[in-house]
Design a protein around this motif. Structure first.
Motif, PDB file in Angstrom:
ATOM      1  N   LEU A 199       0.822  -1.206   0.000  1.00  0.00           N
ATOM      2  CA  LEU A 199       0.000   0.000   0.000  1.00  0.00           C
ATOM      3  C   LEU A 199       0.863   1.266   0.000  1.00  0.00           C
ATOM      4  N   MET A 200       1.893   1.287   0.836  1.00  0.00           N
ATOM      5  CA  MET A 200       2.765   2.464   0.887  1.00  0.00           C
ATOM      6  C   MET A 200       3.474   2.673  -0.448  1.00  0.00           C
ATOM      7  N   CYS A 201       3.947   1.593  -1.054  1.00  0.00           N
ATOM      8  CA  CYS A 201       4.635   1.708  -2.349  1.00  0.00           C
ATOM      9  C   CYS A 201       3.708   2.269  -3.420  1.00  0.00           C
ATOM     10  N   GLU A 202       2.495   1.742  -3.477  1.00  0.00           N
ATOM     11  CA  GLU A 202       1.558   2.222  -4.490  1.00  0.00           C
ATOM     12  C   GLU A 202       1.232   3.695  -4.302  1.00  0.00           C
ATOM     13  N   GLU A 203       1.049   4.109  -3.070  1.00  0.00           N
ATOM     14  CA  GLU A 203       0.730   5.517  -2.809  1.00  0.00           C
ATOM     15  C   GLU A 203       1.931   6.417  -3.114  1.00  0.00           C
ATOM     16  N   LEU A 204       3.128   5.999  -2.745  1.00  0.00           N
ATOM     17  CA  LEU A 204       4.318   6.810  -2.995  1.00  0.00           C
ATOM     18  C   LEU A 204       4.623   6.925  -4.477  1.00  0.00           C
ATOM     19  N   ARG A 205       4.339   5.875  -5.219  1.00  0.00           N
ATOM     20  CA  ARG A 205       4.655   5.883  -6.647  1.00  0.00           C
ATOM     21  C   ARG A 205       3.768   6.833  -7.440  1.00  0.00           C
ATOM     22  N   LYS A 206       2.721   7.345  -6.830  1.00  0.00           N
ATOM     23  CA  LYS A 206       1.863   8.314  -7.516  1.00  0.00           C
ATOM     24  C   LYS A 206       2.538   9.680  -7.651  1.00  0.00           C
ATOM     25  N   GLU A 207       3.581   9.906  -6.860  1.00  0.00           N
ATOM     26  CA  GLU A 207       4.332  11.158  -6.944  1.00  0.00           C
ATOM     27  C   GLU A 207       5.263  11.117  -8.156  1.00  0.00           C
ATOM     28  N   ILE A 208       5.391  12.245  -8.821  1.00  0.00           N
ATOM     29  CA  ILE A 208       6.292  12.337  -9.974  1.00  0.00           C
ATOM     30  C   ILE A 208       7.732  12.170  -9.490  1.00  0.00           C
ATOM     31  N   GLY A 209       8.466  11.297 -10.163  1.00  0.00           N
ATOM     32  CA  GLY A 209       9.867  11.076  -9.833  1.00  0.00           C
ATOM     33  C   GLY A 209      10.099   9.943  -8.850  1.00  0.00           C
TER      34      GLY A 209
END
Length: 164
Positions: A36-46
């Motif tokens: 869940l944390m990975c998916e949410e963080l990956r929404k940020e550009i870069g």
């Protein structure tokens, strides 16, 4: 020719090794603990898989940090101070904490400067003060990104704990 052939074989082996490590990291990122944390963080550009996983694993429990100042201090993205009693001067960043997090944040910050109009404007605004100190702009954006990622990770971590 034999030296070149040897170097080509080493390169092929290293590329296979990198592919294997990438697959292992993706398997780890898809574990329930990190997914869940990975998916949410990956929404940020870069922020990709590697940046997200390094940030999550190196930071540990995100809820232990009280505010953004704690994040900056933990990662080492705050200026050191030279106090002599009469004068107070801010120096270079402290570089305490994980160098891995700072390294991936640096790469992510450069990507954000290139792709995100708001981040590019912030970088140019910081650099306009003194063009010689462009590193200060990058460090400021690294810290800003770390705080944003911390907010996202804390929210995701609380969601995950509530669901469990």
């Amino acid at each position: 020719r034999s030296a070149l052939a040897s170097l080509v074989r080493r390169l092929a082996w290293l590329e296979e090794d990198v592919d294997r490590l990438d697959k292992d990291m993706l398997l780890l990122a898809r574990q329930p603990r990190y997914a869940l944390m990975c998916e949410e963080l990956r929404k940020e550009i870069g922020v990709g898989w590697l940046v997200a996983m390094v940030f999550i694993t190196e930071m540990g429990d995100m809820t232990r940090f009280a505010n953004r100042k704690d994040i900056g201090c933990y990662i080492g993205l705050v200026p050191g101070s030279n106090d002599t009693g009469e004068t107070k001067r801010a120096g270079h960043i402290t570089c305490q904490g994980s160098h891995r997090v700072r390294a991936v944040l640096c790469q992510a910050a450069w990507t954000r400067i290139r792709l995100h109009p708001g981040e590019k404007a912030a970088y140019l605004r910081i650099c306009a003060r003194n063009p010689k100190y462009r590193k200060i702009g990058v460090v400021a954006l690294m810290r800003r990104l770390a705080v944003q990622m911390w907010h996202i990770a804390v929210t995701a971590q609380r969601k995950q704990q509530a669901a469990a």
